[in-house]
Design a protein around this motif. Structure first.
Motif, PDB file in Angstrom:
ATOM      1  N   ASP A  41       0.825  -1.209   0.000  1.00 15.74           N
ATOM      2  CA  ASP A  41       0.000   0.000   0.000  1.00 15.74           C
ATOM      3  C   ASP A  41       0.863   1.265   0.000  1.00 15.74           C
ATOM      4  O   ASP A  41       0.546   2.259   0.640  1.00 15.74           O
ATOM      5  CB  ASP A  41      -0.941   0.043   1.216  1.00 15.74           C
ATOM      6  N   GLY A  42       1.965   1.236  -0.729  1.00 11.89           N
ATOM      7  CA  GLY A  42       2.848   2.407  -0.813  1.00 11.89           C
ATOM      8  C   GLY A  42       2.143   3.605  -1.420  1.00 11.89           C
ATOM      9  O   GLY A  42       1.383   3.464  -2.376  1.00 11.89           O
ATOM     10  N   GLU A  43       2.366   4.769  -0.845  1.00 12.21           N
ATOM     11  CA  GLU A  43       1.741   6.006  -1.315  1.00 12.21           C
ATOM     12  C   GLU A  43       2.813   6.984  -1.770  1.00 12.21           C
ATOM     13  O   GLU A  43       3.916   7.016  -1.239  1.00 12.21           O
ATOM     14  CB  GLU A  43       0.937   6.656  -0.191  1.00 12.21           C
ATOM     15  N   VAL A  44       2.466   7.793  -2.720  1.00  6.47           N
ATOM     16  CA  VAL A  44       3.374   8.801  -3.255  1.00  6.47           C
ATOM     17  C   VAL A  44       3.658   9.851  -2.183  1.00  6.47           C
ATOM     18  O   VAL A  44       2.767  10.252  -1.444  1.00  6.47           O
ATOM     19  CB  VAL A  44       2.751   9.452  -4.507  1.00  6.47           C
ATOM     20  N   HIS A  72       4.846   6.971   2.207  1.00  2.00           N
ATOM     21  CA  HIS A  72       4.162   6.234   3.266  1.00  2.00           C
ATOM     22  C   HIS A  72       3.787   4.840   2.765  1.00  2.00           C
ATOM     23  O   HIS A  72       3.590   4.636   1.572  1.00  2.00           O
ATOM     24  CB  HIS A  72       2.878   6.971   3.680  1.00  2.00           C
ATOM     25  N   PHE A  73       3.657   3.911   3.689  1.00  2.00           N
ATOM     26  CA  PHE A  73       3.178   2.579   3.356  1.00  2.00           C
ATOM     27  C   PHE A  73       2.520   1.980   4.593  1.00  2.00           C
ATOM     28  O   PHE A  73       2.565   2.544   5.686  1.00  2.00           O
ATOM     29  CB  PHE A  73       4.322   1.684   2.851  1.00  2.00           C
ATOM     30  N   SER A  74       1.886   0.828   4.411  1.00  2.00           N
ATOM     31  CA  SER A  74       1.197   0.162   5.502  1.00  2.00           C
ATOM     32  C   SER A  74       1.999  -1.053   5.936  1.00  2.00           C
ATOM     33  O   SER A  74       2.052  -2.051   5.212  1.00  2.00           O
ATOM     34  CB  SER A  74      -0.190  -0.279   5.044  1.00  2.00           C
ATOM     35  N   PRO A  75       2.645  -0.996   7.104  1.00  2.00           N
ATOM     36  CA  PRO A  75       3.422  -2.159   7.531  1.00  2.00           C
ATOM     37  C   PRO A  75       2.558  -3.373   7.845  1.00  2.00           C
ATOM     38  O   PRO A  75       3.016  -4.501   7.760  1.00  2.00           O
ATOM     39  CB  PRO A  75       4.164  -1.680   8.769  1.00  2.00           C
ATOM     40  N   ALA A  76       1.306  -3.148   8.220  1.00  2.00           N
ATOM     41  CA  ALA A  76       0.421  -4.284   8.487  1.00  2.00           C
ATOM     42  C   ALA A  76       0.157  -5.029   7.187  1.00  2.00           C
ATOM     43  O   ALA A  76       0.153  -6.248   7.145  1.00  2.00           O
ATOM     44  CB  ALA A  76      -0.877  -3.805   9.114  1.00  2.00           C
ATOM     45  N   GLY A  77      -0.056  -4.293   6.107  1.00  2.00           N
ATOM     46  CA  GLY A  77      -0.208  -4.880   4.783  1.00  2.00           C
ATOM     47  C   GLY A  77      -1.395  -5.795   4.661  1.00  2.00           C
ATOM     48  O   GLY A  77      -2.273  -5.855   5.507  1.00  2.00           O
ATOM     49  N   ALA A  78      -1.388  -6.538   3.586  1.00  2.00           N
ATOM     50  CA  ALA A  78      -2.501  -7.441   3.311  1.00  2.00           C
ATOM     51  C   ALA A  78      -2.521  -8.628   4.265  1.00  2.00           C
ATOM     52  O   ALA A  78      -3.569  -9.187   4.534  1.00  2.00           O
ATOM     53  CB  ALA A  78      -2.408  -7.931   1.877  1.00  2.00           C
ATOM     54  N   GLU A  79      -1.336  -9.030   4.801  1.00  2.00           N
ATOM     55  CA  GLU A  79      -1.299 -10.186   5.685  1.00  2.00           C
ATOM     56  C   GLU A  79      -1.830  -9.857   7.075  1.00  2.00           C
ATOM     57  O   GLU A  79      -2.267 -10.737   7.791  1.00  2.00           O
ATOM     58  CB  GLU A  79       0.128 -10.695   5.893  1.00  2.00           C
ATOM     59  N   GLY A  80      -1.750  -8.623   7.500  1.00  2.00           N
ATOM     60  CA  GLY A  80      -2.111  -8.253   8.866  1.00  2.00           C
ATOM     61  C   GLY A  80      -3.585  -7.929   9.016  1.00  2.00           C
ATOM     62  O   GLY A  80      -3.934  -6.826   9.385  1.00  2.00           O
ATOM     63  N   ARG A  81      -4.430  -8.873   8.731  1.00  2.00           N
ATOM     64  CA  ARG A  81      -5.872  -8.636   8.822  1.00  2.00           C
ATOM     65  C   ARG A  81      -6.524  -9.691   9.707  1.00  2.00           C
ATOM     66  O   ARG A  81      -6.173 -10.857   9.669  1.00  2.00           O
ATOM     67  CB  ARG A  81      -6.512  -8.679   7.440  1.00  2.00           C
ATOM     68  N   ILE A  82      -7.484  -9.251  10.493  1.00  2.00           N
ATOM     69  CA  ILE A  82      -8.314 -10.161  11.275  1.00  2.00           C
ATOM     70  C   ILE A  82      -9.748  -9.846  10.889  1.00  2.00           C
ATOM     71  O   ILE A  82     -10.210  -8.720  11.072  1.00  2.00           O
ATOM     72  CB  ILE A  82      -8.111  -9.953  12.792  1.00  2.00           C
ATOM     73  N   ASN A  83     -10.431 -10.819  10.329  1.00  2.00           N
ATOM     74  CA  ASN A  83     -11.804 -10.627   9.846  1.00  2.00           C
ATOM     75  C   ASN A  83     -11.921  -9.417   8.921  1.00  2.00           C
ATOM     76  O   ASN A  83     -12.865  -8.636   9.000  1.00  2.00           O
ATOM     77  CB  ASN A  83     -12.771 -10.466  11.024  1.00  2.00           C
ATOM     78  N   ARG A  93       6.181   6.130   7.696  1.00  2.00           N
ATOM     79  CA  ARG A  93       6.823   6.989   6.709  1.00  2.00           C
ATOM     80  C   ARG A  93       8.273   6.546   6.543  1.00  2.00           C
ATOM     81  O   ARG A  93       8.960   6.261   7.505  1.00  2.00           O
ATOM     82  CB  ARG A  93       6.778   8.452   7.143  1.00  2.00           C
ATOM     83  N   VAL A  94       8.704   6.484   5.294  1.00  2.00           N
ATOM     84  CA  VAL A  94      10.063   6.090   4.966  1.00  2.00           C
ATOM     85  C   VAL A  94      10.791   7.292   4.394  1.00  2.00           C
ATOM     86  O   VAL A  94      10.277   7.999   3.532  1.00  2.00           O
ATOM     87  CB  VAL A  94      10.078   4.931   3.947  1.00  2.00           C
ATOM     88  N   SER A  95      12.002   7.529   4.893  1.00  2.00           N
ATOM     89  CA  SER A  95      12.853   8.597   4.397  1.00  2.00           C
ATOM     90  C   SER A  95      13.917   7.982   3.494  1.00  2.00           C
ATOM     91  O   SER A  95      14.540   6.981   3.850  1.00  2.00           O
ATOM     92  CB  SER A  95      13.503   9.321   5.576  1.00  2.00           C
TER      93      SER A  95
END
Length: 190
Positions: A41-44, A72-83, A93-95
């Motif tokens: 989920d990387g964002e510009v 920016h990105f989502s470290p939880a990502g697609a794998e980090g989901r519950i229901n 945020r990545v520098s």
């Protein structure tokens, strides 16, 4: 002593003759993640940079560049989901910082426009801002050599001021392609 004065005069004259083939530029714009597959989920984000170009002749130049970007990105990502719901920190945020040297080939276009394209060698360093390694308690840094790809289209407004658009990407050998950046550029020629 006379030899040193002659050498100094020669170097001074040489510098003044070739100084017209040198320019300094600043640029800004948008920046994407360096590795599209790693950063879920990387964002510009925003980028800024500075470049120093030495023009060998009408067709070739060497550009030394520094680029700083954030995304920016989502470290939880697609794998980090519950229901279907995410858990953990939503966005990190990545520098990103890169230094590169690029050989550019110049192409003349209509109405005094020029297109520059090239590649070279570079080095990048990135880290997650505010994030620390849970084992060591220290910030994690990712660094590697890269092969930057650079593209410019510009037009001189007069003998010293140049405006244009700068774009590029970073190819890290064997596994990543990303870090696409694009934005306006302003240069001053000496």
């Amino acid at each position: 002593m006379k030899k040193y004065l002659i050498a100094f005069a020669f170097l001074t004259c040489s510098f003044s003759v070739y100084s017209q083939h040198y320019d300094i530029g600043i640029h800004g714009g948008v920046f994407t993640p360096i590795d599209f597959w790693y950063y879920v989920d990387g964002e510009v984000g925003a980028s800024t940079g500075i470049k120093f170009n030495y023009h060998f002749n009408e067709k070739l130049s060497l550009s030394s560049n520094y680029l700083h970007g954030k995304f920016h990105f989502s470290p939880a990502g697609a794998e980090g989901r519950i229901n279907g719901q995410r858990f953990g920190k939503e966005r990190s945020r990545v520098s990103f910082n890169a230094v590169s040297f690029i050989f550019l080939r110049k192409f003349k276009l209509k109405n005094n426009w020029e297109f520059h394209a090239g590649t070279g060698i570079g080095y990048f360093l990135e880290h997650w801002e505010g994030e620390k390694n849970y084992l060591s308690g220290k910030k994690d840094f990712k660094r590697d050599f890269t092969m930057p790809l650079g593209f410019n289209i510009n037009k001189p407004l007069n003998n010293q001021i140049i405006i244009g658009v700068k774009a590029g990407a970073f190819l890290t050998p064997f596994y990543t392609f990303g870090g696409f950046h694009v934005g306006p550029e302003f240069s001053f020629r000496f």
